[in-house]
Design a protein around this motif. Structure first.
Motif, mmCIF file in Angstrom:
data_model
loop_
_atom_site.group_PDB
_atom_site.id
_atom_site.type_symbol
_atom_site.label_atom_id
_atom_site.label_comp_id
_atom_site.label_asym_id
_atom_site.label_seq_id
_atom_site.Cartn_x
_atom_site.Cartn_y
_atom_site.Cartn_z
ATOM 1 N N VAL A 187 14.676 -54.155 43.179
ATOM 2 C CA VAL A 187 15.022 -55.352 42.413
ATOM 3 C C VAL A 187 14.511 -55.254 40.990
ATOM 4 O O VAL A 187 15.204 -55.638 40.032
ATOM 5 C CB VAL A 187 14.464 -56.610 43.116
ATOM 6 C CG1 VAL A 187 14.597 -57.837 42.214
ATOM 7 C CG2 VAL A 187 15.200 -56.854 44.436
ATOM 8 N N GLU A 188 13.297 -54.720 40.821
ATOM 9 C CA GLU A 188 12.736 -54.561 39.472
ATOM 10 C C GLU A 188 13.563 -53.617 38.624
ATOM 11 O O GLU A 188 13.739 -53.827 37.419
ATOM 12 C CB GLU A 188 11.299 -54.048 39.566
ATOM 13 C CG GLU A 188 10.310 -55.067 40.119
ATOM 14 C CD GLU A 188 8.915 -54.495 40.252
ATOM 15 O OE1 GLU A 188 8.719 -53.311 39.890
ATOM 16 O OE2 GLU A 188 8.018 -55.213 40.736
ATOM 17 N N GLY A 189 14.088 -52.560 39.234
ATOM 18 C CA GLY A 189 14.832 -51.558 38.463
ATOM 19 C C GLY A 189 16.318 -51.805 38.341
ATOM 20 O O GLY A 189 16.927 -51.486 37.314
ATOM 21 N N ALA A 238 23.199 -56.309 47.947
ATOM 22 C CA ALA A 238 24.357 -55.678 48.586
ATOM 23 C C ALA A 238 23.912 -54.547 49.499
ATOM 24 O O ALA A 238 24.465 -54.342 50.592
ATOM 25 C CB ALA A 238 25.321 -55.158 47.521
ATOM 26 N N GLY A 239 22.894 -53.800 49.055
ATOM 27 C CA GLY A 239 22.377 -52.709 49.871
ATOM 28 C C GLY A 239 21.751 -53.209 51.160
ATOM 29 O O GLY A 239 21.943 -52.613 52.230
ATOM 30 N N ILE A 240 20.980 -54.297 51.082
ATOM 31 C CA ILE A 240 20.359 -54.860 52.288
ATOM 32 C C ILE A 240 21.428 -55.248 53.305
ATOM 33 O O ILE A 240 21.325 -54.931 54.501
ATOM 34 C CB ILE A 240 19.485 -56.075 51.930
ATOM 35 C CG1 ILE A 240 18.270 -55.638 51.114
ATOM 36 C CG2 ILE A 240 19.038 -56.808 53.194
ATOM 37 C CD1 ILE A 240 17.457 -56.792 50.551
ATOM 38 N N ALA A 241 22.461 -55.947 52.828
ATOM 39 C CA ALA A 241 23.547 -56.337 53.729
ATOM 40 C C ALA A 241 24.221 -55.112 54.343
ATOM 41 O O ALA A 241 24.550 -55.096 55.538
ATOM 42 C CB ALA A 241 24.574 -57.179 52.963
ATOM 43 N N ALA A 242 24.408 -54.070 53.531
ATOM 44 C CA ALA A 242 25.033 -52.846 54.040
ATOM 45 C C ALA A 242 24.140 -52.152 55.069
ATOM 46 O O ALA A 242 24.633 -51.616 56.068
ATOM 47 C CB ALA A 242 25.328 -51.890 52.883
ATOM 48 N N GLY A 249 19.570 -48.601 43.383
ATOM 49 C CA GLY A 249 19.189 -49.917 43.873
ATOM 50 C C GLY A 249 19.893 -50.264 45.171
ATOM 51 O O GLY A 249 19.296 -50.852 46.080
ATOM 52 N N VAL A 250 21.176 -49.905 45.272
ATOM 53 C CA VAL A 250 21.924 -50.131 46.512
ATOM 54 C C VAL A 250 21.304 -49.321 47.647
ATOM 55 O O VAL A 250 21.125 -49.816 48.767
ATOM 56 C CB VAL A 250 23.412 -49.755 46.337
ATOM 57 C CG1 VAL A 250 24.144 -49.863 47.668
ATOM 58 C CG2 VAL A 250 24.063 -50.645 45.295
ATOM 59 N N ALA A 251 20.984 -48.048 47.338
ATOM 60 C CA ALA A 251 20.405 -47.185 48.363
ATOM 61 C C ALA A 251 19.054 -47.713 48.841
ATOM 62 O O ALA A 251 18.748 -47.673 50.038
ATOM 63 C CB ALA A 251 20.250 -45.773 47.810
ATOM 64 N N MET A 252 18.241 -48.229 47.913
ATOM 65 C CA MET A 252 16.934 -48.761 48.297
ATOM 66 C C MET A 252 17.089 -50.004 49.164
ATOM 67 O O MET A 252 16.371 -50.199 50.154
ATOM 68 C CB MET A 252 16.094 -49.046 47.050
ATOM 69 C CG MET A 252 15.764 -47.788 46.260
ATOM 70 S SD MET A 252 14.875 -48.083 44.726
ATOM 71 C CE MET A 252 13.188 -48.256 45.345
ATOM 72 N N ILE A 289 18.728 -36.422 48.831
ATOM 73 C CA ILE A 289 19.708 -35.704 48.006
ATOM 74 C C ILE A 289 20.814 -36.649 47.550
ATOM 75 O O ILE A 289 21.222 -36.659 46.381
ATOM 76 C CB ILE A 289 20.302 -34.513 48.790
ATOM 77 C CG1 ILE A 289 19.224 -33.442 49.016
ATOM 78 C CG2 ILE A 289 21.496 -33.924 48.053
ATOM 79 C CD1 ILE A 289 19.678 -32.300 49.902
ATOM 80 N N GLY A 290 21.302 -37.465 48.473
ATOM 81 C CA GLY A 290 22.370 -38.395 48.132
ATOM 82 C C GLY A 290 21.942 -39.410 47.088
ATOM 83 O O GLY A 290 22.681 -39.690 46.131
ATOM 84 N N ALA A 291 20.745 -39.979 47.252
ATOM 85 C CA ALA A 291 20.258 -40.984 46.305
ATOM 86 C C ALA A 291 19.997 -40.367 44.929
ATOM 87 O O ALA A 291 20.249 -40.994 43.899
ATOM 88 C CB ALA A 291 18.986 -41.635 46.847
ATOM 89 N N SER A 292 19.494 -39.138 44.900
ATOM 90 C CA SER A 292 19.219 -38.462 43.626
ATOM 91 C C SER A 292 20.501 -38.168 42.868
ATOM 92 O O SER A 292 20.513 -38.128 41.632
ATOM 93 C CB SER A 292 18.451 -37.160 43.879
ATOM 94 O OG SER A 292 17.197 -37.416 44.467
ATOM 95 N N ALA A 293 21.588 -37.946 43.602
ATOM 96 C CA ALA A 293 22.866 -37.638 42.961
ATOM 97 C C ALA A 293 23.561 -38.883 42.426
ATOM 98 O O ALA A 293 24.485 -38.783 41.611
ATOM 99 C CB ALA A 293 23.783 -36.918 43.945
ATOM 100 N N LEU A 294 23.140 -40.058 42.873
ATOM 101 C CA LEU A 294 23.778 -41.314 42.464
ATOM 102 C C LEU A 294 22.719 -42.288 41.958
ATOM 103 O O LEU A 294 22.554 -43.384 42.496
ATOM 104 C CB LEU A 294 24.543 -41.926 43.641
ATOM 105 C CG LEU A 294 25.694 -41.099 44.210
ATOM 106 C CD1 LEU A 294 26.179 -41.689 45.520
ATOM 107 C CD2 LEU A 294 26.832 -41.005 43.199
ATOM 108 N N LEU A 295 22.005 -41.890 40.911
ATOM 109 C CA LEU A 295 20.891 -42.692 40.420
ATOM 110 C C LEU A 295 21.330 -44.065 39.926
ATOM 111 O O LEU A 295 20.567 -45.031 39.982
ATOM 112 C CB LEU A 295 20.163 -41.937 39.297
ATOM 113 C CG LEU A 295 19.364 -40.705 39.743
ATOM 114 C CD1 LEU A 295 18.734 -40.020 38.536
ATOM 115 C CD2 LEU A 295 18.294 -41.087 40.761
ATOM 116 N N ALA A 296 22.581 -44.178 39.445
ATOM 117 C CA ALA A 296 23.060 -45.472 38.971
ATOM 118 C C ALA A 296 23.151 -46.486 40.106
ATOM 119 O O ALA A 296 23.117 -47.697 39.875
ATOM 120 C CB ALA A 296 24.426 -45.320 38.304
ATOM 121 N N LEU A 297 23.265 -45.993 41.323
ATOM 122 C CA LEU A 297 23.367 -46.870 42.494
ATOM 123 C C LEU A 297 22.120 -46.779 43.377
ATOM 124 O O LEU A 297 22.177 -47.129 44.567
ATOM 125 C CB LEU A 297 24.616 -46.511 43.314
ATOM 126 C CG LEU A 297 25.967 -46.713 42.620
ATOM 127 C CD1 LEU A 297 27.097 -46.212 43.510
ATOM 128 C CD2 LEU A 297 26.175 -48.185 42.269
#
Length: 244
Positions: free
Chosen positions: A56-58, A66-70, A193-196, A183-191
């Motif tokens: 949330v901070e970042g 949206a990530g929590i719901a997913a 927050g969704v991954a977290m 690996i997946g999260a590192s490749a999509l740093l813009a998202l």
């Protein structure tokens, strides 16, 4: 990549140590209940301190929300689609698969569903920060020991002959989840927050909907899992504070 491999090895080793302790030890019901409560405390606290709040901070509420719901939806769908069995709740999954698989493999699938969110949490936290990833991996590895004992002992009691296979499978799945999610999260740093949020939501679902009903089932002693939950909460909070 090195922090991911190190953290994946750490959580895998924690689970294998718990499996070995369950096979060789003589842990009583109270220690197992305390250990499962400890697991719940670590998972719930890690969901917030290592994933949701930094996310949330970042990246703001909407990405993380949206990530929590997913994450909740992901575990819910896995529970509905994958045949598995809990020792207390019994069978879950497609009705058409009832009686089609051995009990040991149904229990193995339940453990796998539980361990994937733990691996996701460590991998995504590592993508966010090496320090936070290590703190999360260390806490998850510590709670994997009593969790591994809790996996093996009931299997031995009901006479299943494959507890070591089930335990090793759960360890491998968790370690692989760390690497894949990192690996997946590192490749999509813009998202990220969704991954977290997704990893945090998945762990919250497993803790609240799966773990707590097992350890707080009717007729069970409430004190030991509650004391364990507080200990796990404090452990995760300390590690998160120490390495931040």
């Amino acid at each position: 990549m090195e922090p991911l491999l190190y953290n994946a090895t750490l959580v895998t080793a924690g689970t294998l140590l718990g499996v070995a302790a369950g096979l060789l030890g003589r842990s009583g019901d109270k220690s197992v209940e305390f250990g499962l409560g400890f697991t719940g405390g670590v998972m719930l606290m890690a969901s917030f301190t290592s994933l949701i709040l930094p996310g949330v901070e970042g990246w703001g509420f909407w990405q993380v929300g949206a990530g929590i719901a997913a994450g909740v939806a992901l575990v819910h769908l896995l529970n509905a689609a994958v045949p598995h069995e809990h020792l207390i709740k019994g069978y879950e999954g497609p009705a058409a698969m009832i009686g089609k698989l051995r009990k040991s493999w149904l229990i193995a699938m339940a453990i796998t569903i539980h361990n994937i969110p733990e691996g996701l949490a460590v991998g995504v936290a590592t993508a966010y920060s090496a320090e936070l990833g290590f703190a999360t991996a260390l806490a998850i590895a510590i709670q994997d020991v009593p969790e591994g004992v809790a996996v093996v002992m009931p299997l031995l009691r009901i006479g299943l002959r494959t507890p070591i296979v089930v335990g090793v499978l759960s360890a491998v799945v968790e370690g692989a989840s760390v690497i894949a999610s990192g690996i997946g999260a590192s490749a999509l740093l813009a998202l990220l927050g969704v991954a977290m949020g997704l990893a945090g939501g998945a762990m919250i679902y497993v803790t609240v909907a799966e773990l707590f009903p097992e350890i707080y089932a009717e007729g069970k002693d409430k004190k030991q899992p509650t004391f364990g939950f507080v200990a796990g909460t404090l452990t995760m909070l300390f590690l998160d504070t120490f390495y931040s």
